[in-house]
Enzyme design. Sequence first.
Site, mmCIF file in Angstrom:
data_model
loop_
_atom_site.group_PDB
_atom_site.id
_atom_site.type_symbol
_atom_site.label_atom_id
_atom_site.label_comp_id
_atom_site.label_asym_id
_atom_site.label_seq_id
_atom_site.Cartn_x
_atom_site.Cartn_y
_atom_site.Cartn_z
ATOM 1 N N SER A 264 0.863 -1.190 0.000
ATOM 2 C CA SER A 264 0.000 0.000 0.000
ATOM 3 C C SER A 264 0.890 1.228 0.000
ATOM 4 C CB SER A 264 -0.867 0.028 1.256
ATOM 5 O OG SER A 264 -0.126 0.545 2.355
ATOM 6 N N ASP A 265 0.371 2.345 -0.410
ATOM 7 C CA ASP A 265 1.122 3.567 -0.172
ATOM 8 C C ASP A 265 0.966 3.918 1.316
ATOM 9 O OD1 ASP A 265 2.720 5.770 -0.413
ATOM 10 O OD2 ASP A 265 1.661 6.649 -2.109
#
Length: 719
Positions: A264-265
């Site tokens: 994920s960011d």
Amino acid sequence: MRQEELVKLVDEMTVEEKVDQLLQLSADFYTKKSEEMTGPLTDLGLTEENIKQAGSTLGLSGAQEAIRVQKEYMNKHRLGIPTLMMADIIHGFRTIFPIPLGLGSSWSLEAAEKMAQISALEASVSGLHVTFSPMVDLVRDPRWGRVMESTGEDAYLNGEFAKALVRGYQGEDLKSDTDRVAACVKHFAAYGAPAGGRDYNTVDMSERQLRESYLPSYKAAIDAGAKLVMTSFNTVDGIPATGNEWLFREILREQFGFDGVVISDWGAVKELIAHGVAGDEKKAAELAIKAGVDIEMMTTCYAHYLKELIEEEVVEEKLLNEAVLRILELKNDLGLFENPHRGADADREKEVILSTSHRKQAREIAAKSIVLLENNGVLPLSMNQKVAVVGPGADSQDILGAWSWQGKMDEAVSLLEGMQAKSDHIISAEMPCDYFELSEDMISCAVKATSNAEVIVLALGEQEWMSGEAASRSDICLPKEQIRLFKLLKDTGKPIIVTLFNGRPLDISELDGAAAIVEAWFPGTEGGNALSDILYGDVNPSGRLSMSFPENVGQVPIYYNVDNTGRPYEENPDEKYVSKYLDVSNYARYPFGYGLSYSEVVYSNLQLDKEVITEEEAIEVTVEVENRGDYLVTETVQLYIRDLVGEVVRPVKELIDFKQIRLESGEKQVITFAISEKQLRYTHRNMNFSSDNGDFEVMVGPNSIELQSKCFELKKIRG
Ligand code: BGC
Ligand code: BGC
């Protein structure tokens, strides 16, 4: 380790141990004293156990520290699994190269590969295993601060850069070549198209546009073997990417065949709550794991709720096992099970980081990225010309650019320093580097410095903080005071060469009357030397814009490969009811592919070897390119195509190939391209990727505007 052993290892892990493999924490959790971390620990609701077992960290570096952390980590881990160390090495580690938008302007894939290789080496000896690069988001809106991180507005060019960067970072084999690091392509998907250019904002586009323009560069990086993919912060068709099953399971995994790790960011899993698709962290965890996000960066939805979700049978344990296996496979691909300290080496750190040879490469690559936008003949400078170097950027070391985490400004060569190293006739104003305020004192310093000069070099632009993440601007002009300085100096009547350090295409219409304009981007550690090489003609400028410069912000988004309208302005410029503005042209001030050199290069005699092709043979395109100037030229010959009648409206031109050649003074070369049916394919209404029978226009030239053209027909044997 063999694959069976990895699978066995997953079997041996408890659910808690598995869930913790999916957690990524920042370096602080491992480098700071534990009492300093109590606050963050409670904030995130983490236990010592989570930290002991978290599968990866971000932002840790330094060989000694990396070795210490890895040793402690493995000692504490019940199964002795090594941790993974990741960081953002975007345009260099300590030796800083031009920002990616500058690199894009080099059109040099060789330069990109070299930059990535050097970055990987410096990062690897410092103990890192993964870089969050390449960022390959296609961009069309210079208001968005992160355009500095992209190689530009074109899907094909971005894809070529994506491949070169992945090759440079990863080499052939990460296990045996410990001077390389794994690459993480980002941000999947379409992060580069936020509405209004405002960072993190909504992205909404047709699936066809997504597939045609935005997805190809990620795909290129994946085909080149990128080991990880990062999610993006934005929504795609109403669903945030980080919880978007269609994007990750169907497109990325099934259609693109990606079998690496999805991360994920920063905080993006928890942001599913703010987006309003999850009511709480538990739902956010469910959406992300179902979408196929393996690692959760810096939030703890998985750590807190994944076990519960599995026990409640909302999430199948299989999904967790698959994610863990992918993470272990990555560790194994990097050779961490056998060699947990991998490239980390304090002696080599001293030897290679910011070495003379890395600085030399950084200088060459920065020079390749510089674009000469205007020149009335004042450039190149001659050695004995008296040159005043003034303006906020003149002696500024704020030229590294926003993703230079380990870069140090005091190691950067300013423009003044670079010019003084070449010539004894430099007059400096000794004025402070203020980009926004111009005191009367500063003005008089600048004017005084120019009084004995024959030529003025005026260094203007943005500071590092003005582009990059969370640095969007609604106004893309230079700060007003800089324009005031330009106008004051213009009144001296002396020729002004404006140099620009900045992170985005700017509206520079106010610089009319400059004798020359040189776009140097944020050129990195060797920026001042590289720019001086260009100004004095030691290097003939060869940079070509990979993103259009608008006339003004009102034209944005502006890009070269537009679709035709039903009322094209070009065909009827005097007509009122055509697609145009009342107050500005339809065209970019400086178009995609544009850039001058110190030589006149002439294109002639475009030829096609046949008039009709089938899917079984290529058409050969030739063009003569001649250097009529006195300088050695690096010329980027660009090939564009237009499908004249398609099932779907086709762009008026699309780059499909280019060749970068060297031409000695007076030399003429015949350049050959081959076009096959494959290059004529595009995404149709039913999402099929295929070509249309019919007429095509081929265009060749030095940029996306000055083109020669010829037509041919595609007549497929199989219809
Ligand atoms: C950025 C990513 C970056 C990550 C880790 C995020 O805010 O969007 O590009 O890789 O932080 O530093
Ligand atoms: C306009 C329509 C109008 C039509 C007939 C078109 O140019 O777009 O709104 O109804 O002319 O006058």
